[in-house]
Write an enzyme that holds these catalytic residues in place. Structure first.
Site, mmCIF file in Angstrom:
data_model
loop_
_atom_site.group_PDB
_atom_site.id
_atom_site.type_symbol
_atom_site.label_atom_id
_atom_site.label_comp_id
_atom_site.label_asym_id
_atom_site.label_seq_id
_atom_site.Cartn_x
_atom_site.Cartn_y
_atom_site.Cartn_z
ATOM 1 N N HIS A 1 0.853 -1.205 0.000
ATOM 2 C CA HIS A 1 0.000 0.000 0.000
ATOM 3 C C HIS A 1 0.880 1.244 0.000
ATOM 4 O O HIS A 1 1.735 1.395 0.863
ATOM 5 C CB HIS A 1 -0.918 0.012 1.227
ATOM 6 N N TYR B 1 -9.219 5.924 6.886
ATOM 7 C CA TYR B 1 -9.342 6.318 8.289
ATOM 8 C C TYR B 1 -10.311 7.494 8.308
ATOM 9 O O TYR B 1 -9.999 8.556 7.783
ATOM 10 C CB TYR B 1 -7.992 6.765 8.856
ATOM 11 N N PRO C 1 -4.612 0.839 18.606
ATOM 12 C CA PRO C 1 -4.358 0.307 17.264
ATOM 13 C C PRO C 1 -4.361 1.326 16.126
ATOM 14 O O PRO C 1 -3.986 0.978 15.006
ATOM 15 C CB PRO C 1 -5.485 -0.706 17.077
ATOM 16 N N TYR D 1 3.938 6.450 9.793
ATOM 17 C CA TYR D 1 3.095 5.301 9.448
ATOM 18 C C TYR D 1 3.919 4.211 8.754
ATOM 19 O O TYR D 1 3.758 3.025 9.048
ATOM 20 C CB TYR D 1 1.949 5.761 8.551
ATOM 21 N N LYS E 1 0.878 0.301 14.883
ATOM 22 C CA LYS E 1 2.269 0.222 15.305
ATOM 23 C C LYS E 1 2.632 -1.020 16.129
ATOM 24 O O LYS E 1 3.810 -1.344 16.288
ATOM 25 C CB LYS E 1 2.629 1.468 16.143
HETATM 26 C C1 DHB Z 1 -5.677 -2.794 10.542
HETATM 27 C C2 DHB Z 1 -5.573 -2.542 11.895
HETATM 28 C C3 DHB Z 1 -5.115 -1.339 12.347
HETATM 29 O O1 DHB Z 1 -5.018 -1.073 13.662
HETATM 30 C C4 DHB Z 1 -4.765 -0.337 11.443
HETATM 31 O O2 DHB Z 1 -4.340 0.862 11.918
HETATM 32 C C5 DHB Z 1 -4.859 -0.579 10.093
HETATM 33 C C6 DHB Z 1 -5.322 -1.811 9.646
HETATM 34 C C7 DHB Z 1 -6.190 -4.093 10.065
HETATM 35 O O3 DHB Z 1 -6.477 -4.961 10.914
HETATM 36 O O4 DHB Z 1 -6.353 -4.289 8.853
#
Ligand code: DHB
Length: 394
Positions: free
Chosen positions: A74, A202, A291, A383, A295
């Site tokens: 990505h 997001y 999450p 990121y 990270k």
């Molecule tokens: C996923 C989980 C995340 O916490 C994130 O920031 C991006 C993707 C996932 O499970 O696909």
């Protein structure tokens, strides 16, 4: 008689298994134990995003080729707010990328590599405590699936046993750590449907946050912000789609049967100490992040790369300098990632007590990020991951 090895690793998650793999490449023997079965480890649904540096470690050390064939590269993400999407272009800003490759796939690769190399990995063995941390013979006291006592004596014991670590007490005593809880959680679903977008979305919406992620051409992963006490069965499938659709205004999600649900808690934690004598903590045992910044697993990999270097120097060359430098080297990256995860979380989620001012300020903050090359570049740099080598003090 206790079993004897050079490095005893508690926990067969990404941190423990990768450490054992890196040590094995240097001829350092280890035993890995985990209370779960192999099947549990290989099927539990967890995070999905690997930083470029994580992918390089996995491929260059022969831990996984599949990340490049099964995983998807990505080159950006979308930040969505005020009814519009804004792309953060990783290639353009930092020339780096991330890979969508679920954690349980990484674990399958690492377990397979370990078994193929004839290494000692024991499933269904539950650690109870770690003794004698401050001697040259620390010991893991454990029990196997039949309740028989297991004792492993080692040169080094590594606690890679996650946020509910049993090893942590031997390191921090009653000191605990830095801690922050958030007034929300994520409701996660897996659904049978084609992707709704090519890249991750997001989304900050007046109804709260949502993340539209993916798994494969016909399975998708999505999350929405919920109350931390939400029951996974609180909503019908129809209600779940209604909530998800309402959180990404301006986009229409492709719906399909939802076949798994979970609620993920949001916490930030950093242990006050990550090493005592011959016992060391890595990954979630040492720190937990919410999450939103993706990270968690990546931080674990960085800890392990540093620690593998330190253990090579200590056990093969009797050089203690990297081992002594490990806690501070790991801590510096940990706090940068803590900040990034906290920042993404607060910028994108709706605080339960948010007023009009707070909502408008958040939109101003998001605009300042997406309309500025410097702002977008910071997000992209964090990121996709700060270079791992940077953390290595030689
Ligand atoms: C996923 C989980 C995340 O916490 C994130 O920031 C991006 C993707 C996932 O499970 O696909």
């Amino acid at each position: 008689m206790p079993d004897r090895t050079r490095v005893a690793v508690i926990g067969a998650g990404p941190a423990g298994l990768l450490l054992a793999h890196l040590l094995d490449r240097s001829g350092i023997e280890s035993i890995v134990i985990d209370s779960r079965t192999r099947e549990q480890i290989e099927t539990t649904i967890r995070a999905g995003i690997l930083e470029q540096g994580t992918v390089e470690v996995l491929t260059e050390t022969g831990a996984s080729d599949r990340v490049l064939t099964v995983g998807q590269k990505h080159e950006g993400i979308e930040l969505r707010f005020a009814g519009e999407g804004h792309r953060i272009d990783f290639t353009d800003t930092v020339g780096r990328a991330v890979w969508l490759y679920p954690q349980h796939e990484v674990l399958k690769d690492l377990v397979a590599a370990r078994l193929a190399a004839g290494q000692d990995i024991r499933f269904g063995v539950t650690a109870q405590r770690v003794d004698d941390a401050e001697t040259n013979r620390p010991r893991v006291i454990a029990e196997d699936a039949e309740g028989n006592p297991v004792e492993i004596e080692a040169d080094i014991v590594v606690g890679a046993d996650g946020s509910r670590s049993v090893a942590r007490e031997a390191v921090t005593g009653t000191h605990g750590g830095y801690f922050r809880e958030y007034p929300f959680a994520w409701f996660g679903v897996l659904c049978q449907a084609p992707p709704s977008a090519e890249e991750l979305i997001y989304s900050n919406s007046p109804n709260g946050f949502a993340l539209i992620s993916q798994r494969s051409p016909d399975v998708q992963r999505m999350y929405f912000q919920c109350d931390p006490h939400t029951d996974t069965e609180a909503y019908t499938e129809e209600q779940l789609w209604e909530i998800l659709q309402s959180r990404v205004p301006g986009t229409t999600l492709t719906e399909g049967p939802i076949f798994q649900r979970d609620v993920l808690r949001f916490r930030s934690f950093v242990a006050h100490e990550t090493r005592r004598g011959r016992v060391v903590l890595v990954g979630d045992a040492a720190h937990t992040v919410p999450p939103t910044g993706a990270k968690g697993m990546n931080l674990a990999v960085c800890d392990v790369v540093l620690l593998a270097d330190a253990l090579r120097a200590l056990l093969l060359d009797r050089d203690e300098s990297l081992y002594d430098a490990y806690p501070e080297a790991a801590r510096q990256r940990t706090w940068k990632a803590q900040h990034f995860s906290w920042w993404m979380t607060n910028m994108l989620h709706l605080q339960p007590d948010a007023g009009d001012f707070d909502r408008m300020r958040q939109i101003g903050e998001l605009r300042a990020v997406v309309e500025s090359r410097a702002g977008s570049t910071y997000l992209a740099e964090a990121y996709t991951g700060w270079p791992i080598q940077e953390s290595i003090h030689r």
